[in-house]
Motif scaffolding. Structure first.
Motif, PDB file in Angstrom:
ATOM      1  N   LYS A 288       0.834  -1.210   0.000  1.00 11.48           N
ATOM      2  CA  LYS A 288       0.000   0.000   0.000  1.00 11.48           C
ATOM      3  C   LYS A 288       0.865   1.256   0.000  1.00 11.48           C
ATOM      4  CE  LYS A 288      -4.200  -1.595  -0.071  1.00 11.48           C
ATOM      5  NZ  LYS A 288      -5.135  -1.265  -1.167  1.00 11.48           N
ATOM      6  N   LEU A 289       2.001   1.219   0.712  1.00 15.32           N
ATOM      7  CA  LEU A 289       2.892   2.379   0.720  1.00 15.32           C
ATOM      8  C   LEU A 289       3.444   2.639  -0.679  1.00 15.32           C
ATOM      9  CD1 LEU A 289       4.415   4.605   2.218  1.00 15.32           C
ATOM     10  CD2 LEU A 289       6.254   2.965   2.656  1.00 15.32           C
ATOM     11  N   HIS A 304       7.378  13.888   8.541  1.00 18.01           N
ATOM     12  CA  HIS A 304       6.283  13.071   9.071  1.00 18.01           C
ATOM     13  C   HIS A 304       6.813  11.885   9.881  1.00 18.01           C
ATOM     14  CE1 HIS A 304       3.328  15.379   6.849  1.00 18.01           C
ATOM     15  NE2 HIS A 304       4.034  15.204   5.742  1.00 18.01           N
ATOM     16  N   THR A 305       7.521  12.197  10.970  1.00 18.81           N
ATOM     17  CA  THR A 305       8.050  11.147  11.848  1.00 18.81           C
ATOM     18  C   THR A 305       7.349  11.112  13.199  1.00 18.81           C
ATOM     19  OG1 THR A 305       9.823  12.637  12.548  1.00 18.81           O
ATOM     20  CG2 THR A 305      10.326  11.097  10.758  1.00 18.81           C
ATOM     21  N   ILE A 311      -2.042  10.121   9.293  1.00 20.01           N
ATOM     22  CA  ILE A 311      -1.940  10.096   7.830  1.00 20.01           C
ATOM     23  C   ILE A 311      -2.204   8.665   7.390  1.00 20.01           C
ATOM     24  CG2 ILE A 311      -0.495  10.587   5.825  1.00 20.01           C
ATOM     25  CD1 ILE A 311       1.222  12.352   7.604  1.00 20.01           C
ATOM     26  N   TYR A 312      -3.394   8.418   6.884  1.00 20.58           N
ATOM     27  CA  TYR A 312      -3.793   7.063   6.488  1.00 20.58           C
ATOM     28  C   TYR A 312      -4.026   7.006   4.987  1.00 20.58           C
ATOM     29  CZ  TYR A 312      -4.391   5.581  11.325  1.00 20.58           C
ATOM     30  OH  TYR A 312      -4.162   5.249  12.632  1.00 20.58           O
ATOM     31  N   ILE A 319       0.779   5.802   7.330  1.00 20.26           N
ATOM     32  CA  ILE A 319       2.022   6.076   6.608  1.00 20.26           C
ATOM     33  C   ILE A 319       3.206   6.228   7.574  1.00 20.26           C
ATOM     34  CG2 ILE A 319       3.181   7.585   4.946  1.00 20.26           C
ATOM     35  CD1 ILE A 319       0.878   5.835   3.845  1.00 20.26           C
ATOM     36  N   PRO A 320       3.076   6.906   8.710  1.00 17.11           N
ATOM     37  CA  PRO A 320       4.216   6.944   9.653  1.00 17.11           C
ATOM     38  C   PRO A 320       4.613   5.557  10.164  1.00 17.11           C
ATOM     39  CG  PRO A 320       2.686   8.716  10.146  1.00 17.11           C
ATOM     40  CD  PRO A 320       2.014   7.848   9.127  1.00 17.11           C
TER      41      PRO A 320
END
Length: 388
Positions: A288-289, A304-305, A311-312, A319-320
């Protein structure tokens, strides 16, 4: 629930007006439905006032709370620790005693609290939560305890290896999943070269029931998702997945015990790499990523860490989470397992830790996009599961 909210509306304005005139003095608003002439209620109110005034000074001790709860739960009132604070300021949400409810045990009462804020600029009232604790009525005093034991005292207990299951009466126990969960624990122990950890697993039908047994009648997110759960202090798993298997959260129990200073971003990465997330395994989320990156070519991993940034992709893939998992897969591929364990042990700031495996803010986008194009690392040799 509707009844509780109806009661709240009858004195919400009264509570918030009190906030406006006494902002620098602690005030516990008392519902008019409570009999204040009752001596037991008087003692509960008096002790509750003192507890609320002192609870934010320490998570590990309070003379108005049952001592054994600190040994069992570590932080038994963490859910309402500093709950008063908001973006509108400290002590924005003020406590209201909604009700004192008798139980079948004459020495125990349910104490129902609401935390309500009043925005002077908009003249709007805001409900943060409605939360229950137990008042234990002793001869000469009252001591509070966590609601969890009371709310699950009739739940079925099932022991399986290192797990103690507490099964909701609203569901049927799944023996197949219990066996699969034990196999996953064996793999976790093999990977970390450790002994099994005794874990209590609360198996709920959904997140709403999960929040309810923890003490909430209302919480802003208890209705937001249909599945979910968490690992809690005291080696506790809360599952809202109607399932007896939740390996992702069980990995967190092991990492919190073995690597107590682990960075949250890395912690979510190792749990996702070993056990997937939600209903799907790591490989599924990894695919998916790749799809996400094909659709979002300018996405910047360096900014974005935060593991808990929502964040989906397609409502399933964090995502993270998957970013961190991919960094750990890359670490295994290039540096080996020993280096990965060093990342988990590290007490340094995240970017300082990632630099030891060649990841910087300047090159993370290139390295992640390079890694996602490589075949998934052979996980069988690592003793990791292939399915969630």
């Amino acid at each position: 629930m509707k009844q509780i909210l109806l009661i709240l509306t009858t004195f919400l304005t009264l509570a918030c007006n009190g906030q406006e005139t006494k902002q620098d003095k602690f005030v516990l608003t008392i519902s008019p439905i409570i009999d204040k002439s009752d001596k037991t209620n008087q003692k509960v109110i008096e002790t509750l006032t003192e507890f609320l005034k002192t609870k934010n000074t320490s998570l590990t001790e309070n003379k108005f709370w049952v001592q054994t709860d600190f040994q069992k739960y570590i932080y038994p009132y963490l859910d309402i620790y500093n709950i008063e604070n908001s973006k509108y300021g400290k002590d924005f949400y003020r406590p209201t005693l909604v009700d004192i409810i008798s139980t079948e045990n004459p020495t125990q009462k349910i104490v129902k609290l609401a935390f309500i804020g009043h925005n002077k600029e908009t003249q709007e009232n805001q409900l943060r939560s409605i939360y229950n604790i137990i008042a234990n009525i002793l001869k000469d005093k009252v001591l509070f305890s966590r609601y969890l034991d009371f709310s699950t005292e009739s739940w079925k207990t099932v022991n399986s290896g290192s797990l103690t299951y507490k099964i909701s009466p609203n569901k049927t126990i799944n023996e197949v999943e219990i066996n699969e969960q034990q196999k996953d624990i064996n793999k976790i122990c093999n990977f970390f070269q450790c002994k099994p950890i005794a874990i209590t697993y609360y198996s709920c039908v959904n997140p709403k029931e999960l929040f309810e047994i923890k003490g909430f009648d209302y919480h802003p997110i208890m209705y937001a998702d249909k599945t979910g759960g968490l690992a809690d202090y005291g080696n506790i798993i809360f599952s809202g997945n109607n399932s007896e298997i939740y390996t992702h959260e069980i990995v967190h129990i092991y990492t919190s015990n073995l690597f107590p200073k682990i960075d949250k971003f890395i912690d979510e990465g190792i749990a996702t790499f070993m056990a997937g997330s939600g209903k799907y395994n790591y490989e599924w989320h990894r695919n998916k990523l790749e799809k996400f990156l094909n659709e979002n070519k300018d996405y910047d991993f360096a900014t974005h860490t935060n593991a808990y940034e929502r964040i989906y992709f397609e409502n399933e893939t964090s995502i993270p989470y998957i970013t961190s998992a991919l960094i750990l897969e890359r670490t295994l591929r290039i540096y080996g397992k020993e280096k990965l364990i060093e990342l988990l042990k590290s007490e340094n700031e995240l970017w300082t830790t990632l630099k030891t495996v060649g990841i910087t803010k300047e090159n993370i986008n290139t390295e992640i996009r390079k890694q996602i194009k490589l075949p998934l690392i052979a996980r069988v040799s690592l003793g990791l599961q292939s399915q969630q």
